[in-house]
Design a protein around this motif. Sequence first.
Motif, short mmCIF file in Angstrom:
data_model
loop_
_atom_site.label_atom_id
_atom_site.label_comp_id
_atom_site.label_asym_id
_atom_site.label_seq_id
_atom_site.Cartn_x
_atom_site.Cartn_y
_atom_site.Cartn_z
N GLY A 1 0.78 -1.22 0.00
CA GLY A 1 0.00 0.00 0.00
C GLY A 1 0.81 1.28 0.00
O GLY A 1 2.05 1.27 0.07
N PHE A 2 0.11 2.40 -0.07
CA PHE A 2 0.72 3.72 -0.22
C PHE A 2 1.72 4.02 0.90
O PHE A 2 2.78 4.61 0.65
N SER A 3 1.40 3.64 2.11
CA SER A 3 2.26 3.97 3.26
C SER A 3 3.63 3.31 3.19
O SER A 3 4.55 3.71 3.89
N SER A 4 3.77 2.31 2.33
CA SER A 4 5.07 1.61 2.22
C SER A 4 6.04 2.31 1.28
O SER A 4 7.20 1.92 1.19
N ILE A 5 5.60 3.35 0.58
CA ILE A 5 6.44 4.02 -0.43
C ILE A 5 7.31 5.07 0.25
O ILE A 5 6.80 6.01 0.87
N PRO A 6 8.64 4.95 0.18
CA PRO A 6 9.51 5.97 0.78
C PRO A 6 9.46 7.27 -0.02
O PRO A 6 9.18 7.26 -1.22
N PRO A 7 9.72 8.40 0.64
CA PRO A 7 9.60 9.71 -0.03
C PRO A 7 10.44 9.84 -1.29
O PRO A 7 9.99 10.44 -2.27
N GLU A 8 11.64 9.27 -1.30
CA GLU A 8 12.51 9.44 -2.46
C GLU A 8 12.01 8.67 -3.69
O GLU A 8 12.39 8.99 -4.82
N ASP A 9 11.17 7.65 -3.48
CA ASP A 9 10.54 7.00 -4.62
C ASP A 9 9.27 7.74 -5.03
O ASP A 9 9.00 7.93 -6.22
N LEU A 10 8.51 8.18 -4.04
CA LEU A 10 7.26 8.88 -4.32
C LEU A 10 7.52 10.12 -5.16
O LEU A 10 6.77 10.44 -6.09
N ALA A 11 8.57 10.82 -4.83
CA ALA A 11 9.03 11.98 -5.60
C ALA A 11 10.52 12.15 -5.31
O ALA A 11 10.88 12.34 -4.15
#
Length: 560
Positions: A56-66
């Motif tokens: 899910g969304f909460s597993s995405i680290p900030p540097e991958d998200l943007a």
Amino acid sequence: MTATTTRASRTPRAKKPEGQWKVDGTTPLNADEEIKQQDGGLSARQRVIDIYSKQGFSSIPPEDLAPRFKWLGLYTQRKQNLGGELTAQLSNPELQDEYFMMRVRFDGGRATPEQLRVVGEISRDYARSTADFTDRQNIQLHWIRIEDVPTIWEKLNAVGLDTMMGCGDVPRVILGSPVAGVAKDEIIDATPAIEEIVRDYLPREDIHNLPRKFKSAISGNVRQDVTHEIQDVSFVGTTHPELGAGFDCFVGGGLSTNPMLARSLGVFVPLERVAEVWYGVVQIFRDYGYRRLRNRARLKFLVAEWGAEKFLQVLEDEYLDAPLVRNAPVQPHLGNRDHVGVHEQQDGRFYVGVKPTVGHATGEQLIEIAQVAQDFGIQRIRTTPMKELLFLDVEEADVAPLQAALERTGLYANPSEFRRGIISCTGLEFCKLAHATTKSRAIELVDDVEEALGDLDVPISISLNGCPNACARSQVSDIGFKGQTVTDADGNRVEGFQVHLGGALGLGEEAFGRKLRGHKVLASEVSDYVIRVVGNFQQDRQPGESFQQWAVRADEELLQ
């Protein structure tokens, strides 16, 4: 020693490095550059499949998200019900929702009914039936959940589509003439060059980390139908007196807060060298582009500093196998550049151009459009930089029935000049940079203006932009609205627009029109404003005068 002498004798402050790899080295000078060097943007694709879609969304680290997700054609969209006044007050994490905008790439605007149907089914099943044709010939979807992304990719890949490098610091989609290979007014068919770039150059990892986004366009059409003046690099059809048909090359265009027009390199590029020259320009941007400050990390700033002559010299000396033949720059096409209506092809058949209002569609509508195309035996559909849809290879007897069938799907075969010329960006509904709502307001605006004025007997372009980035080309439109937060008569901070008037491509340095000092329009008054100004134009214009010509010379009170 006097204070004046002391100041004069000081050693000049050393110029800060700009982050040019061939000048300053490759040491990262900001956080984005560090992230890109640590791990390339496309590396996040497998993590989406293996981890994020399952956790899910909460597993995405900030540097991958943007920023890395941009390389995958994904942006987080704006949380709903956050007013435009909050855009400058909240950080990106505070503004973003747990849903994504997904950009499906259509290089050259080429599509088939099957592809359109699949995008429509994805829109219906995974994107709350959102679908927007963009002025870069893509289709954007909204409300995408990370859990559904791998399935969506599989469905797209099955029909030859993908979202890779739809965004990010990479070469974005290659704009192309939507009537390449069929138009009677074509100078040269650029399709082989676009295919070569997509097949042989885009996969190269050495161009997957550019200073910022890189926009390209290639058209051999006499109408110059790819907005070449505002691209990082573009190739426009021309004719050499001895070598025949080929291309002029332009570099360094772009809008946003520092608009600049692309400059011709004054060369003749044969079809077989377009891909090589394109790759050379991309490499110059990679090696010499400014990386320290993101707001200066566009090719236009390098071209502005170097000039076209030095740029060409570096291109030939360091990146090309052989020099290019010099040629007079191509002259701009000043007529209408869109393809709405019925046009005869080279083979005697016809192509039909229709208009979805501001490029908006639904998933169900895309499926219906695909079915209409299949019912008429059409296999080639094209998207355009003007947000039209074109249907190629139509038999003469089928033209009128096809137009009628497309009208029933909600497309406009004979739009008014207002509906034909309007364009908008995503706006406040989904964009984290926006200050104003645009798309729904543009739809309402067209309805209001048509009701009040009917139609206009000359072309008019109207653009609504939610922020200064000018994704809908506000500075080069007859009436361009730039979203910002303004103060109303009661002191409330509300949505509003700054207005650009009389802009147009093909006019050289006069392309950006005029701004009225201190003039703002409340978002709630946009329709009234357009009706008033266009009415003034109808009363005050001279015989044969276009809206653009009138807006540049009109008295200021007529433009208020």
